[in-house]
Write a protein that holds these residues in place. Structure first.
Motif, PDB file in Angstrom:
ATOM      1  N   ASN A  60      42.183  30.680  41.457  1.00 46.01           N
ATOM      2  CA  ASN A  60      43.045  29.509  41.583  1.00 46.01           C
ATOM      3  C   ASN A  60      43.410  28.942  40.220  1.00 46.01           C
ATOM      4  OD1 ASN A  60      44.029  28.264  44.109  1.00 46.01           O
ATOM      5  ND2 ASN A  60      43.360  26.373  43.138  1.00 46.01           N
ATOM      6  N   ALA A  61      42.445  28.928  39.294  1.00 44.36           N
ATOM      7  CA  ALA A  61      42.727  28.434  37.948  1.00 44.36           C
ATOM      8  C   ALA A  61      43.775  29.305  37.265  1.00 44.36           C
ATOM      9  CB  ALA A  61      41.435  28.407  37.127  1.00 44.36           C
ATOM     10  N   MET A  62      43.658  30.619  37.421  1.00 46.79           N
ATOM     11  CA  MET A  62      44.656  31.522  36.859  1.00 46.79           C
ATOM     12  C   MET A  62      46.024  31.296  37.494  1.00 46.79           C
ATOM     13  SD  MET A  62      42.710  35.163  36.535  1.00 46.79           S
ATOM     14  CE  MET A  62      41.338  35.413  35.399  1.00 46.79           C
ATOM     15  N   ALA A  63      46.026  31.097  38.799  1.00 45.55           N
ATOM     16  CA  ALA A  63      47.283  30.906  39.509  1.00 45.55           C
ATOM     17  C   ALA A  63      48.000  29.648  39.034  1.00 45.55           C
ATOM     18  CB  ALA A  63      47.026  30.828  41.009  1.00 45.55           C
ATOM     19  N   VAL A  64      47.255  28.585  38.775  1.00 46.81           N
ATOM     20  CA  VAL A  64      47.861  27.350  38.267  1.00 46.81           C
ATOM     21  C   VAL A  64      48.610  27.630  36.966  1.00 46.81           C
ATOM     22  CG1 VAL A  64      47.369  25.079  37.274  1.00 46.81           C
ATOM     23  CG2 VAL A  64      46.237  25.775  39.386  1.00 46.81           C
ATOM     24  N   LEU A  65      47.958  28.348  36.054  1.00 49.78           N
ATOM     25  CA  LEU A  65      48.574  28.642  34.762  1.00 49.78           C
ATOM     26  C   LEU A  65      49.803  29.525  34.924  1.00 49.78           C
ATOM     27  CD1 LEU A  65      48.591  28.599  31.681  1.00 49.78           C
ATOM     28  CD2 LEU A  65      46.962  30.508  31.708  1.00 49.78           C
ATOM     29  N   VAL A  66      49.678  30.605  35.701  1.00 49.52           N
ATOM     30  CA  VAL A  66      50.779  31.556  35.852  1.00 49.52           C
ATOM     31  C   VAL A  66      51.976  30.910  36.531  1.00 49.52           C
ATOM     32  CG1 VAL A  66      51.492  33.683  36.988  1.00 49.52           C
ATOM     33  CG2 VAL A  66      49.292  33.582  35.815  1.00 49.52           C
ATOM     34  N   GLN A  67      51.731  30.149  37.594  1.00 44.94           N
ATOM     35  CA  GLN A  67      52.848  29.532  38.309  1.00 44.94           C
ATOM     36  C   GLN A  67      53.518  28.435  37.482  1.00 44.94           C
ATOM     37  OE1 GLN A  67      52.778  32.227  41.096  1.00 44.94           O
ATOM     38  NE2 GLN A  67      54.260  30.590  41.118  1.00 44.94           N
ATOM     39  N   TYR A  68      52.751  27.748  36.679  1.00 44.00           N
ATOM     40  CA  TYR A  68      53.369  26.751  35.801  1.00 44.00           C
ATOM     41  C   TYR A  68      54.272  27.426  34.769  1.00 44.00           C
ATOM     42  CZ  TYR A  68      54.103  23.462  32.036  1.00 44.00           C
ATOM     43  OH  TYR A  68      54.697  22.694  31.055  1.00 44.00           O
ATOM     44  N   LEU A  69      53.808  28.524  34.196  1.00 41.16           N
ATOM     45  CA  LEU A  69      54.632  29.231  33.214  1.00 41.16           C
ATOM     46  C   LEU A  69      55.916  29.754  33.845  1.00 41.16           C
ATOM     47  CD1 LEU A  69      51.973  31.282  31.170  1.00 41.16           C
ATOM     48  CD2 LEU A  69      53.009  29.071  30.628  1.00 41.16           C
ATOM     49  N   SER A  70      55.834  30.205  35.093  1.00 44.89           N
ATOM     50  CA  SER A  70      57.024  30.693  35.794  1.00 44.89           C
ATOM     51  C   SER A  70      58.050  29.580  35.958  1.00 44.89           C
ATOM     52  CB  SER A  70      56.631  31.249  37.166  1.00 44.89           C
ATOM     53  OG  SER A  70      57.781  31.599  37.913  1.00 44.89           O
ATOM     54  N   ALA A  71      57.586  28.419  36.405  1.00 45.03           N
ATOM     55  CA  ALA A  71      58.497  27.295  36.586  1.00 45.03           C
ATOM     56  C   ALA A  71      59.021  26.788  35.240  1.00 45.03           C
ATOM     57  CB  ALA A  71      57.786  26.164  37.330  1.00 45.03           C
ATOM     58  N   LYS A  72      58.160  26.767  34.222  1.00 50.49           N
ATOM     59  CA  LYS A  72      58.574  26.280  32.906  1.00 50.49           C
ATOM     60  C   LYS A  72      59.682  27.144  32.329  1.00 50.49           C
ATOM     61  CE  LYS A  72      56.108  26.743  29.013  1.00 50.49           C
ATOM     62  NZ  LYS A  72      55.160  26.491  27.894  1.00 50.49           N
ATOM     63  N   LEU A  73      59.582  28.452  32.533  1.00 53.22           N
ATOM     64  CA  LEU A  73      60.613  29.357  32.030  1.00 53.22           C
ATOM     65  C   LEU A  73      61.986  28.975  32.567  1.00 53.22           C
ATOM     66  CD1 LEU A  73      61.305  32.057  30.511  1.00 53.22           C
ATOM     67  CD2 LEU A  73      61.012  33.183  32.734  1.00 53.22           C
ATOM     68  N   SER A  74      62.075  28.702  33.859  1.00 53.63           N
ATOM     69  CA  SER A  74      63.376  28.374  34.447  1.00 53.63           C
ATOM     70  C   SER A  74      63.850  26.975  34.060  1.00 53.63           C
ATOM     71  CB  SER A  74      63.311  28.498  35.971  1.00 53.63           C
ATOM     72  OG  SER A  74      62.451  27.530  36.532  1.00 53.63           O
ATOM     73  N   LEU A 372      57.448  36.022  27.315  1.00 57.21           N
ATOM     74  CA  LEU A 372      58.689  35.241  27.252  1.00 57.21           C
ATOM     75  C   LEU A 372      58.408  33.768  27.022  1.00 57.21           C
ATOM     76  CD1 LEU A 372      60.652  36.958  30.160  1.00 57.21           C
ATOM     77  CD2 LEU A 372      61.231  37.055  27.730  1.00 57.21           C
ATOM     78  N   THR A 373      57.435  33.214  27.732  1.00 50.53           N
ATOM     79  CA  THR A 373      57.150  31.784  27.570  1.00 50.53           C
ATOM     80  C   THR A 373      56.462  31.482  26.241  1.00 50.53           C
ATOM     81  OG1 THR A 373      55.104  32.075  28.856  1.00 50.53           O
ATOM     82  CG2 THR A 373      57.053  31.271  30.030  1.00 50.53           C
ATOM     83  N   GLY A 374      55.973  32.531  25.562  1.00 48.29           N
ATOM     84  CA  GLY A 374      55.398  32.329  24.234  1.00 48.29           C
ATOM     85  C   GLY A 374      56.391  32.542  23.118  1.00 48.29           C
ATOM     86  N   ALA A 377      61.893  31.862  20.030  1.00 50.84           N
ATOM     87  CA  ALA A 377      63.325  32.163  20.027  1.00 50.84           C
ATOM     88  C   ALA A 377      63.951  31.832  21.385  1.00 50.84           C
ATOM     89  CB  ALA A 377      63.548  33.631  19.693  1.00 50.84           C
ATOM     90  N   LEU A 378      63.206  32.009  22.451  1.00 52.27           N
ATOM     91  CA  LEU A 378      63.711  31.727  23.792  1.00 52.27           C
ATOM     92  C   LEU A 378      63.397  30.310  24.248  1.00 52.27           C
ATOM     93  CD1 LEU A 378      64.971  32.817  26.464  1.00 52.27           C
ATOM     94  CD2 LEU A 378      62.641  33.455  27.150  1.00 52.27           C
ATOM     95  N   MET A 379      62.183  29.853  23.999  1.00 46.37           N
ATOM     96  CA  MET A 379      61.703  28.587  24.567  1.00 46.37           C
ATOM     97  C   MET A 379      61.774  27.416  23.598  1.00 46.37           C
ATOM     98  SD  MET A 379      60.738  29.506  27.655  1.00 46.37           S
ATOM     99  CE  MET A 379      59.606  28.241  28.238  1.00 46.37           C
ATOM    100  N   GLY A 380      62.005  27.704  22.316  1.00 51.86           N
ATOM    101  CA  GLY A 380      62.078  26.624  21.343  1.00 51.86           C
ATOM    102  C   GLY A 380      60.764  25.875  21.235  1.00 51.86           C
ATOM    103  N   ALA A 381      60.838  24.542  21.210  1.00 46.81           N
ATOM    104  CA  ALA A 381      59.644  23.711  21.065  1.00 46.81           C
ATOM    105  C   ALA A 381      58.743  23.770  22.293  1.00 46.81           C
ATOM    106  CB  ALA A 381      60.053  22.262  20.805  1.00 46.81           C
ATOM    107  N   ASP A 382      59.262  24.282  23.407  1.00 43.87           N
ATOM    108  CA  ASP A 382      58.475  24.355  24.637  1.00 43.87           C
ATOM    109  C   ASP A 382      57.727  25.678  24.782  1.00 43.87           C
ATOM    110  OD1 ASP A 382      59.196  21.801  25.916  1.00 43.87           O
ATOM    111  OD2 ASP A 382      61.224  22.646  25.892  1.00 43.87           O
ATOM    112  N   ALA A 383      57.754  26.510  23.747  1.00 43.46           N
ATOM    113  CA  ALA A 383      56.987  27.756  23.788  1.00 43.46           C
ATOM    114  C   ALA A 383      55.502  27.449  23.939  1.00 43.46           C
ATOM    115  CB  ALA A 383      57.235  28.568  22.515  1.00 43.46           C
ATOM    116  N   ASN A 384      54.771  28.373  24.531  1.00 44.80           N
ATOM    117  CA  ASN A 384      53.329  28.163  24.741  1.00 44.80           C
ATOM    118  C   ASN A 384      52.626  27.875  23.425  1.00 44.80           C
ATOM    119  OD1 ASN A 384      53.843  28.866  27.403  1.00 44.80           O
ATOM    120  ND2 ASN A 384      53.195  30.991  27.115  1.00 44.80           N
TER     121      ASN A 384
END
Length: 413
Positions: A60-74, A372-374, A377-384
């Motif tokens: 569940n802890a892993m899922a929280v991180l992964v799903q947040y990164l997915s939403a953050k990307l969009s 991608l979320t790290g 160049a793609l995420m700017g200041a919101d990169a991981n």
């Protein structure tokens, strides 16, 4: 205007109430309480008691991180994960990637339709093939709701089914309270032989489902619409709350399944199948709890198969820019499940095989997501940041390692 275009219409610009920013993660969370999870959690609890409780907490802890990164990307890019990948892959690589992603979505759908069919058999004695047709028809209705009215009402319908799932599976713990001391001991990571490693791999690996990662990026994009730079911190904050709340609910359901099995079904034969587990629940906890269990399983199958079909459409449109109506996709993807049911394939065996197929697709979704979320160049200041990047890499290593273990142990079993 096509149904997909209506679904992708941006919301009204301006400052939106914080509560209205919530919702997408609860749809993605359905993937974490599908029939495959039910089978794995009940088997783990019935065979080994509280031993593997820690696996669900870690998953569940892993899922929280992964799903947040997915939403953050969009939220940051305004594009789904498949769309971002399309821009970075050549034609052949894109087609190959799409092929494996569609195979994973189809395998997921197979398990979910079968799970719903088994639930109808438990509730009404419906033949499995007829039950599969009914599940497909109801899921068509849910997808038609999404096509006509956009993502918001689809979210409401899926969240309502999630509420039924919660009641169906959590109630049993109230009638068969777990041993608090033994449950606490189950939070300490450990194994007892190769079989527990296999179960842990299936519980952890199949929890972080690739189709949920693709879908969450699309639902978050559709839900929020274009996000101005000034509003981005607020939307990302709401996204963190949304993901944490949704996966706490999903985690509660999964943990309740294992606790119920550990407290009431330990050592009972036949609990390695959904029908056997239901019979054991009825015999050891009561008819009422068994009824709620079957209703929860039905809601799980209906919701998860609708979400799975939606994910398949997101994958195809994002990677290939090809639009196929959701209803058409639902009919096509329903065929393998109906064939399995019609040919008399053992439902539980089909669930196991589908989870192994699913495992192959997890690295293809999670590794690019973390990269991608790290990317600045793609995420700017919101990169991981550094901490998130380290945690994400550890999650990738754990999920991929355990999924490799799942595949190897299944093949050599």
């Amino acid at each position: 205007m096509t149904s997909t275009e209506r679904a992708l219409r941006p919301t009204r610009p301006g400052r939106v109430a914080f509560g209205r920013l919530l919702g997408p993660a609860f749809v993605a969370a359905i993937a974490y309480v599908d029939p495959g999870n039910v089978a794995a959690n009940l088997t783990a609890g019935a065979r080994y008691g509280y031993l593997l409780l820690w696996v669900l907490v870690v998953a569940n802890a892993m899922a929280v991180l992964v799903q947040y990164l997915s939403a953050k990307l969009s939220v940051v890019t305004g594009s789904t994960l498949p769309e971002v990948l399309r821009e970075r892959l050549g034609r052949r690589a894109r087609l190959a990637y799409w092929g494996q992603a569609e195979l994973v979505a189809a395998a997921t759908d197979l398990a979910e339709v079968i799970g719903g069919a088994v639930a109808l058999k438990l509730l009404f004695g419906t033949p499995l093939l007829v039950g599969g047709v009914v599940v497909g028809a109801v899921s068509l209705g849910l997808l038609a709701l999404q096509s006509r009215n956009g993502v918001r009402r689809f979210e409401f319908a899926v969240v309502a089914l999630l509420a039924v799932i919660v009641v169906g599976f959590v109630t049993g713990v109230l009638f068969a309270p777990p041993d608090a001391g033994a449950a606490a001991a189950g939070l300490v990571p450990r194994f007892q032989g190769a079989e527990t490693v296999l179960l842990a791999a299936s519980m952890l690996g199949a929890t972080v489902m690739p189709h949920a990662i693709y879908l969450h990026s699309a639902i978050a994009r559709d839900h929020h619409g274009p996000v101005a730079a000034a509003e981005r911190p607020r939307v990302l904050r709401a996204t963190r709350v949304d993901v944490a709340a949704a996966l706490v609910v999903a985690g509660l359901v999964n943990i309740s399944m294992l606790l119920l099995a550990a407290s009431a079904l330990r050592g009972v034969d036949g609990t390695d199948t959904l029908e056997g587990a239901h019979a054991a629940v009825v015999a050891n906890v009561g008819v009422g709890v068994g009824l709620l269990f079957a209703i929860g399983l039905l809601a799980s199958g209906l919701a998860s198969t609708s979400v799975g079909a939606y994910a398949g459409a997101v994958i195809m449109q994002g990677l290939l820019r090809t639009h196929v109506p959701l209803v058409v996709r639902r009919v096509v993807t329903l065929i393998p499940a109906l064939l399995c049911l019609g040919l008399g394939v053992d439902p539980t065996r089909a669930l196991v095989v589908s989870q192994v197929v699913l495992s192959f697709g997890i690295p293809f979704a999670i590794v690019p997501l973390v990269r991608l979320t790290g990317s600045r160049a793609l995420m700017g200041a919101d990169a991981n940041g550094r901490t998130v990047s380290v945690l994400a890499v550890l999650a990738v290593v754990a999920v991929v390692t355990l999924n490799v273990a799942l595949i190897v142990l299944t093949i050599t079993d």
